[in-house]
Design an enzyme around this catalytic site. Structure first.
Site, mmCIF file in Angstrom:
data_model
loop_
_atom_site.group_PDB
_atom_site.id
_atom_site.type_symbol
_atom_site.label_atom_id
_atom_site.label_comp_id
_atom_site.label_asym_id
_atom_site.label_seq_id
_atom_site.Cartn_x
_atom_site.Cartn_y
_atom_site.Cartn_z
ATOM 1 N N SER A 31 5.505 -5.236 -6.131
ATOM 2 C CA SER A 31 4.992 -3.969 -6.648
ATOM 3 C C SER A 31 5.706 -2.774 -6.032
ATOM 4 O O SER A 31 5.608 -1.661 -6.540
ATOM 5 C CB SER A 31 3.489 -3.859 -6.404
ATOM 6 O OG SER A 31 3.201 -3.932 -5.032
ATOM 7 N N CYS A 32 6.436 -2.995 -4.945
ATOM 8 C CA CYS A 32 7.215 -1.922 -4.315
ATOM 9 C C CYS A 32 8.368 -1.515 -5.228
ATOM 10 O O CYS A 32 8.711 -2.226 -6.166
ATOM 11 C CB CYS A 32 7.787 -2.392 -2.984
ATOM 12 S SG CYS A 32 6.548 -2.790 -1.752
ATOM 13 N N VAL A 33 8.956 -0.372 -4.924
ATOM 14 C CA VAL A 33 10.114 0.118 -5.672
ATOM 15 C C VAL A 33 11.259 0.374 -4.696
ATOM 16 O O VAL A 33 11.044 0.865 -3.586
ATOM 17 C CB VAL A 33 9.770 1.409 -6.451
ATOM 18 C CG1 VAL A 33 11.017 2.133 -6.940
ATOM 19 C CG2 VAL A 33 8.873 1.081 -7.633
#
Length: 172
Positions: A31-33
């Site tokens: 879910s991180c970018v």
């Protein structure tokens, strides 16, 4: 990968900048970018990896938050010789990893896109969303990027989406 190449692993809440053509930056995202920024003329680039959109209620050096991660990456790139108006971006991550949690991944992806738009930094390609983790490899001096989608069956190369260039705008 040649024997001269050096891999720099970017972990959650971290970033790196390099002018070394033998450096490859790598990270794994759910879910991180990760935002990959580079100046193709100066031969300098960097990658960050943030966990949450926004500032966390305070400005500072906490790289888990998007604003801080972006500001520190841009400032370090400028100190390394990049010119702000020549920066180009590639975005990765923002997957929806669970069905029971709030939409952290899409929120992170939206934040990154809006931040770049507000700062006038063109995003030339992206791979955001979905429901699977991905490994990203980025060559900061050229802007070359590769991603592998990670599924239960192992990694699979997936294409990034080209983003059409914005229309030419003259500001007075």
């Amino acid at each position: 990968m040649s024997s001269r190449e050096t891999v720099i692993t970017i972990v959650q809440g971290d970033f790196a900048v390099s002018t070394n053509p033998d450096v490859i930056m790598s990270t794994v995202l759910g879910s991180c970018v990760a935002v990959c920024l580079y100046d193709p003329d100066a031969g300098v680039g960097g990658m960050n990896h943030f966990l949450l959109a926004g500032t966390g209620g305070q400005r500072g050096r906490d790289l888990r938050y998007g604003v801080n991660a972006m500001e520190l990456l841009i400032n370090r790139l400028l100190r390394a010789g990049a010119e702000r108006h020549k920066l180009r971006a590639k975005l990765f991550g923002g997957a929806r990893m669970t069905t029971h949690a709030r939409d952290i991944g899409p929120s992170n992806a939206n934040f990154a896109e809006e931040f770049l738009k507000q700062e006038g930094i063109p995003c030339i390609s992206q791979s955001l969303g979905g429901e699977q983790a991905r490994r990203v490899q980025f060559t900061p001096t050229t802007g070359a990027a590769r991603q592998l989608q990670i599924s239960g069956d192992g990694p699979e190369i997936i294409p990034t989406k080209k983003v059409p260039p914005p229309p030419d705008i003259t500001l007075f």
